[in-house]
Design a protein around this motif. Structure first.
Motif, short mmCIF file in Angstrom:
data_model
loop_
_atom_site.label_atom_id
_atom_site.label_comp_id
_atom_site.label_asym_id
_atom_site.label_seq_id
_atom_site.Cartn_x
_atom_site.Cartn_y
_atom_site.Cartn_z
N ASN A 29 0.92 -1.07 0.02
CA ASN A 29 0.01 -0.05 -0.45
C ASN A 29 0.46 1.61 0.22
OD1 ASN A 29 -2.06 -1.42 0.36
ND2 ASN A 29 -2.20 -1.95 2.14
N LEU A 30 2.11 0.98 -1.02
CA LEU A 30 2.93 2.15 -0.11
C LEU A 30 3.15 2.51 -1.35
CD1 LEU A 30 5.56 1.13 2.72
CD2 LEU A 30 3.56 2.26 3.20
N GLU A 31 3.50 4.21 -1.51
CA GLU A 31 4.24 4.29 -2.87
C GLU A 31 5.30 4.29 -2.98
OE1 GLU A 31 2.10 8.69 -5.00
OE2 GLU A 31 3.16 8.67 -3.18
N GLY A 32 6.18 3.41 -4.19
CA GLY A 32 7.74 3.57 -4.89
C GLY A 32 7.58 1.93 -4.16
N ASN A 33 9.24 1.49 -5.28
CA ASN A 33 9.11 0.07 -5.06
C ASN A 33 10.13 -0.39 -4.27
OD1 ASN A 33 8.02 0.32 -7.84
ND2 ASN A 33 9.77 1.99 -8.30
N PHE A 34 10.02 -0.79 -3.33
CA PHE A 34 10.98 -1.82 -2.76
C PHE A 34 10.91 -2.72 -2.62
CE2 PHE A 34 7.89 1.28 -1.23
CZ PHE A 34 8.15 1.88 0.10
N TYR A 35 12.73 -2.68 -2.40
CA TYR A 35 13.65 -4.23 -2.68
C TYR A 35 13.90 -4.56 -1.32
CZ TYR A 35 12.49 -2.55 -7.32
OH TYR A 35 11.97 -2.51 -8.14
N GLY A 175 22.78 1.65 -10.59
CA GLY A 175 22.47 3.55 -10.40
C GLY A 175 21.07 3.93 -9.84
N LYS A 176 20.44 3.11 -9.85
CA LYS A 176 18.72 3.71 -10.24
C LYS A 176 18.23 3.97 -8.24
CE LYS A 176 18.16 3.85 -14.56
NZ LYS A 176 18.82 3.08 -14.81
N ILE A 177 19.04 3.40 -7.34
CA ILE A 177 18.98 3.28 -6.08
C ILE A 177 18.23 4.66 -5.37
CG2 ILE A 177 20.83 2.73 -5.48
CD1 ILE A 177 19.86 2.22 -2.83
N THR A 178 17.19 5.21 -4.53
CA THR A 178 16.76 6.28 -4.71
C THR A 178 16.89 6.30 -2.95
OG1 THR A 178 14.44 6.11 -4.28
CG2 THR A 178 15.59 7.46 -6.90
N HIS A 179 17.04 5.77 -1.89
CA HIS A 179 16.58 5.59 -0.75
C HIS A 179 17.81 4.21 -0.32
CE1 HIS A 179 13.65 7.97 -2.03
NE2 HIS A 179 13.71 8.64 -0.61
N LEU A 180 17.98 4.06 1.09
CA LEU A 180 18.77 3.42 1.82
C LEU A 180 18.15 2.88 2.98
CD1 LEU A 180 20.89 0.55 1.82
CD2 LEU A 180 22.00 2.54 2.48
N VAL A 181 17.30 1.92 3.33
CA VAL A 181 16.39 1.98 4.64
C VAL A 181 17.54 0.82 5.42
CG1 VAL A 181 15.04 1.71 6.21
CG2 VAL A 181 14.58 2.80 3.95
N ALA A 182 18.30 0.62 6.36
CA ALA A 182 18.81 0.20 6.75
C ALA A 182 18.46 0.03 8.49
CB ALA A 182 20.23 -0.08 6.72
N CYS A 183 19.51 -0.77 9.76
CA CYS A 183 19.61 -1.12 10.85
C CYS A 183 20.46 -0.07 10.82
CB CYS A 183 20.09 -2.36 11.82
SG CYS A 183 17.66 -3.00 11.28
N SER A 184 20.69 -0.03 12.64
CA SER A 184 22.22 0.44 12.83
C SER A 184 22.31 -0.17 14.41
CB SER A 184 21.89 1.80 13.04
OG SER A 184 23.29 2.73 12.89
N GLY A 185 23.50 -1.08 13.96
CA GLY A 185 23.46 -1.46 15.68
C GLY A 185 25.30 -0.28 16.40
N ASN A 301 8.36 7.03 -7.78
CA ASN A 301 9.91 6.75 -8.57
C ASN A 301 10.44 6.48 -7.01
OD1 ASN A 301 8.70 7.71 -10.59
ND2 ASN A 301 8.87 9.92 -10.39
N SER A 302 10.19 6.41 -6.58
CA SER A 302 11.43 5.70 -5.58
C SER A 302 11.51 4.45 -5.63
CB SER A 302 10.76 5.70 -4.12
OG SER A 302 10.74 7.94 -3.47
N ASN A 303 13.07 3.85 -5.87
CA ASN A 303 13.70 2.70 -5.93
C ASN A 303 14.59 2.89 -4.04
OD1 ASN A 303 13.08 2.02 -8.52
ND2 ASN A 303 14.63 2.96 -9.04
N VAL A 304 13.57 1.66 -3.72
CA VAL A 304 13.76 1.32 -2.05
C VAL A 304 14.28 0.47 -1.30
CG1 VAL A 304 12.87 1.45 0.21
CG2 VAL A 304 12.17 3.47 -0.92
#
Ligand code: PMP
Length: 344
Positions: A29-35, A175-185, A301-304
């Motif tokens: 249900n979110l806008e964007g492409n998620f991988y 090179g099409k990545i727009t966002h990186l989502v990552a945990c931080s430990g 257009n986000s590639n997350v």
């Protein structure tokens, strides 16, 4: 003939080059492409294989590690498993100081992999003599020919991801990545990967994931260490009660805190709907993505790219156990009928 057999020489040759897998349901249900970059495909089933191999090989190159030496580390489990695996192939002893918060599965696995494990109390401050930091330091001082990996304060942890995870994602996304989502430990994954990606394209948004009960988000925003942020929580490997030097706060644009409960439910949802059996912090990452989406971070257009750090098998007695979920009160907000319908 021998030359015709297509085989790897040992398990270490399988480290890295993990796949990106499109998320189809949990972000529906979110806008964007998620991988998801699914780090469970490493032979030690987590992203920590990368740093274990890289740090040990750097120490060998620099003449710090010699055959028969001992590797010592503090670890919530994953780094320990990876270090034990690399130690087996390369012929080192492995000693691990582990938090009592780590699951029994993880501790049993470390022992299975030949490591000597010291279990240290989780809810003491980092400077307490009994903390796993201080126990590891002491063991290092007392053990001749030992190397202390010290992942929280080792720049090589960051380098490992700068040299592998970052380039892999850049190449896999053309090179099409727009966002990186990552945990931080320790911060190694997000910092090293982000550093590489921002060098390629400074507009890529780097979105961190932190836990309620951890100090990282507040520190990122204020540059001040706030003790009031710290309290016990259940997610292993995410967040911290100190500021690791392996975290490069400057390359992280924003942090989002997630709860134990929501992350646990999302972890189970990922298994159920994507067929991806991944660990608790992967659920935390998807929960954070939902919260970031609610703040308007993404558009069509986000590639997350979400980093899924480890495999679900490490959490059988925790997130994937109904009894454990119930004991934490995580089913309280769902009515009894719904619990019946969720078959695990
Ligand atoms: N998830 C899990 C399950 C982990 O064990 C860790 C490492 N502590 C992380 C996420 C965070 O990775 P990093 O230490 O590179 O920040």
């Amino acid at each position: 003939m021998k030359e015709e057999i297509k085989a790897f020489n040992n398990v270490l040759e399988l480290i890295g080059n993990t796949p990106l897998i499109k998320l189809n349901k949990v972000t529906e249900n979110l806008e964007g492409n998620f991988y998801a970059k699914v780090e469970a495909f490493n032979p030690g089933h987590s992203t920590k294989d990368r740093i274990a191999l890289y740090i040990i090989e750097e120490a060998e190159k620099r003449g710090i590690l010699k055959p028969g030496d001992t590797i010592i580390e503090t670890t919530s489990g994953n780094t320990g498993f990876s270090l034990a695996m690399v130690s087996i192939i390369k012929g080192y002893d492995c000693i691990l100081a582990v938090s009592s918060k780590s699951s029994k599965d993880k501790i049993d696995m470390l022992r299975t992999m030949g490591a000597k494990v010291y279990v240290c109390p989780a809810h003491v401050s980092a400077d307490d003599d009994r903390s796993y930091y201080n126990v590891a330091k002491r063991l290092h001082e007392e053990t001749k020919g030992s190397v202390y990996i010290n992942q929280y304060f080792n720049e090589l942890n960051v380098d490992a991801h700068y040299k592998s995870t970052g380039p892999e994602i850049w190449e896999q996304t053309n090179g099409k990545i727009t966002h990186l989502v990552a945990c931080s430990g320790t911060g190694g994954t997000i910092s090293g990967t982000a550093r590489f990606l921002k060098e390629q394209n400074p507009n890529i948004r780097i979105l961190g994931v932190d836990a309620f009960g951890s100090v990282l988000k507040k520190y990122h925003e204020t540059k001040e260490f706030d003790n009031d942020e710290i309290y016990p929580y259940r997610i292993e490997g995410l967040g911290k009660n100190l500021i690791p030097s392996a975290t490069d706060f400057d390359v992280i644009d924003k942090f989002m805190k997630v709860t134990d409960e929501e992350s646990a439910h999302v972890t189970r949802e990922i298994a159920k709907t994507e067929g991806l059996f991944v660990g608790y912090t992967s659920g935390a990452v998807v929960q954070a993505i939902r919260q970031y989406a609610a703040e308007g971070e993404f558009d069509e257009n986000s590639n997350v790219i979400a980093i899924f750090p480890d495999h679900g098998s490490r959490y059988m007695s925790k997130v994937f156990s109904d009894e454990w979920m119930n004991d934490q009160g995580f089913f309280d907000s769902i009515n009894a009928e719904e619990v019946q319908k969720i078959e695990f």
